[in-house]
Design a protein around this motif. Sequence first.
Motif, PDB file in Angstrom:
ATOM      1  N   ASP A 354       0.795  -1.227   0.000  1.00  0.00           N
ATOM      2  CA  ASP A 354       0.000   0.000   0.000  1.00  0.00           C
ATOM      3  C   ASP A 354       0.833   1.286   0.000  1.00  0.00           C
ATOM      4  N   GLY A 355       2.133   1.210   0.255  1.00  0.00           N
ATOM      5  CA  GLY A 355       2.919   2.432   0.313  1.00  0.00           C
ATOM      6  C   GLY A 355       3.708   2.756  -0.935  1.00  0.00           C
ATOM      7  N   LEU A 356       3.745   1.850  -1.916  1.00  0.00           N
ATOM      8  CA  LEU A 356       4.674   2.017  -3.030  1.00  0.00           C
ATOM      9  C   LEU A 356       4.230   3.104  -4.011  1.00  0.00           C
ATOM     10  N   VAL A 357       2.971   3.057  -4.442  1.00  0.00           N
ATOM     11  CA  VAL A 357       2.497   4.085  -5.384  1.00  0.00           C
ATOM     12  C   VAL A 357       2.409   5.440  -4.702  1.00  0.00           C
ATOM     13  N   GLY A 358       2.066   5.439  -3.405  1.00  0.00           N
ATOM     14  CA  GLY A 358       1.919   6.683  -2.664  1.00  0.00           C
ATOM     15  C   GLY A 358       3.199   7.493  -2.531  1.00  0.00           C
ATOM     16  N   ARG A 359       4.351   6.883  -2.828  1.00  0.00           N
ATOM     17  CA  ARG A 359       5.607   7.647  -2.819  1.00  0.00           C
ATOM     18  C   ARG A 359       5.563   8.786  -3.831  1.00  0.00           C
ATOM     19  N   PHE A 360       4.765   8.616  -4.897  1.00  0.00           N
ATOM     20  CA  PHE A 360       4.699   9.604  -5.966  1.00  0.00           C
ATOM     21  C   PHE A 360       3.464  10.494  -5.874  1.00  0.00           C
ATOM     22  N   PRO A 366      -3.644   2.242  -2.264  1.00  0.00           N
ATOM     23  CA  PRO A 366      -3.481   0.827  -1.946  1.00  0.00           C
ATOM     24  C   PRO A 366      -3.242   0.001  -3.212  1.00  0.00           C
ATOM     25  N   ALA A 367      -2.537  -1.109  -3.062  1.00  0.00           N
ATOM     26  CA  ALA A 367      -2.246  -1.966  -4.220  1.00  0.00           C
ATOM     27  C   ALA A 367      -1.889  -3.365  -3.747  1.00  0.00           C
TER      28      ALA A 367
END
Length: 524
Positions: A354-360, A366-367
């Motif tokens: 859930d934190g990977l896309v939110g870095r950008f 969520p993913a």
Amino acid sequence: MSADKSAPAKLKARQPRGFVDRGPADVAATERMLSVIRESFAVYGFDPVETPFVEYTDALGKFLPDQDRPNEGVFSFQDDDEQWLSLRYDLTAPLARYVAENFDALPKPYRSYRVGYVFRNEKPGPGRFRQFMQFDADIVGSGTVAGDAEICMLAADTMEKLGIKRGDYVVKVNNRKVLDGVMDAAGIDPAARLTVLRAIDKADKFPLEEVRKLLGEGRKDESGDFTKGAGLSDAQADRILRFLELGQKLAELGKANADDSEGSAQLSAVALTDLRGLVEGAENGEAGIAELEQIRELITAAGYLGRIIIDPSVVRGLEYYTGPVYEVELTFPVTNDDGQVVRFGSVAGGGRYDGLVGRFRPEPVPATGFSIGVSRLFSALKAVKSPIVDSRNELPLVVVTAMDNKSPEFMPGYQAMVSALRQATDAAGRPLLRADLYLGSSGFNAQMKYADRRGAVCAIIQGSSERDAGTVVIKDLILGAELAAASRDVKDSAEHKAKQAEAQFAVPVAELVEGVKRVLARHG
């Protein structure tokens, strides 16, 4: 005369360590396998997307597996404006960048699949390569564990479509929050947790006493290389090992219940009950168990319990996982390089990040998703003799020889023959065969060896006498090889002589395709 010492030395043809070449049979079989996976993923509503091999290094960021070795683990270089670029390490980080860059244009939740090579700048070894292929499926924008359950069901269906029968695989599910809860309850310093995860991830390769060394001061391997440990106290290591022992016990019980939904239901209940005791008082651990209970309800309702089980032995080594994690394990026995009979093991895995896309992005995204190791799965399909990787599924090859290849005026006739063969189709309009016109300069005997080496079913021959008569000779190379191998007694039989007439026969040029079809029908 003495040799010319000024002549430059020839380059040595050599393959870089950790990389492999693949021949035509493996390439064709892999493409058939990928086609089945694509079809399976499409049925679940996933759309294809392709990202480049190269990403900006900071897009991979701190989520590199070897973050304690700066700029290692990946192949990196600088472009002309001194920006650092890296070959992609996996297909997940590039997806995160792609979704963030196209966020407003994409439907959400966004279901996509990707296939391609990834690169690891690591020490190569047996079965460990620096370039290999992955096939991923991900759902971005859904925070419900129903997405995780869907991914697990997709994995199970894909295994069966590839020819791995029910009972020969299991999809095992755990939750990273449960493991975090175990570490919280043990009082493990957050700075040591990635090292702990890596140690736990070795539990399927090392005995628990070796894992204990990695949890403590460290471990020296057979080559003398030393891996620094997580530095846990004995009490902290004991709690982690109790967690691993539970996972191993449940995994053993799972073998006996893989095709028994009632037994799997009881097993999952035992797993969840025992896990509660290890995370008691840890809020995130209890939340993880609640999510596993939801997944169990979903897979039970869909009829997948038994094919998918709760198993706390699943960890996954990457730091970016935040919730459910899963692995596809093949349970059938194989013999390893040491002659030992072992289970085949894992061919795919993944989890929630859930934190990977939110870095950008300014908001959390969520993913969840999983990745198939294509080369390893290919080996598994060979082991179970899946028809998908059977070379007999390839279109048969016909070689048109060029008896008068020194005379350019005869080449148009040979070209007309090979073109007619290439246009041949079956009743459904699909290509019937592959056709190769010999374009070398060698004589007839060498051309026949060429056809044999290429695995051709038959060779087409037209010399001057056949050209004058308006015919061609069709030589059945498979039947010819069988007749050549027959014993002397067999060769004297009437049946053998009749087969010889079938192994090499003449037809009018206009009936070339029909004559070749006769040979193909003979060999199925």
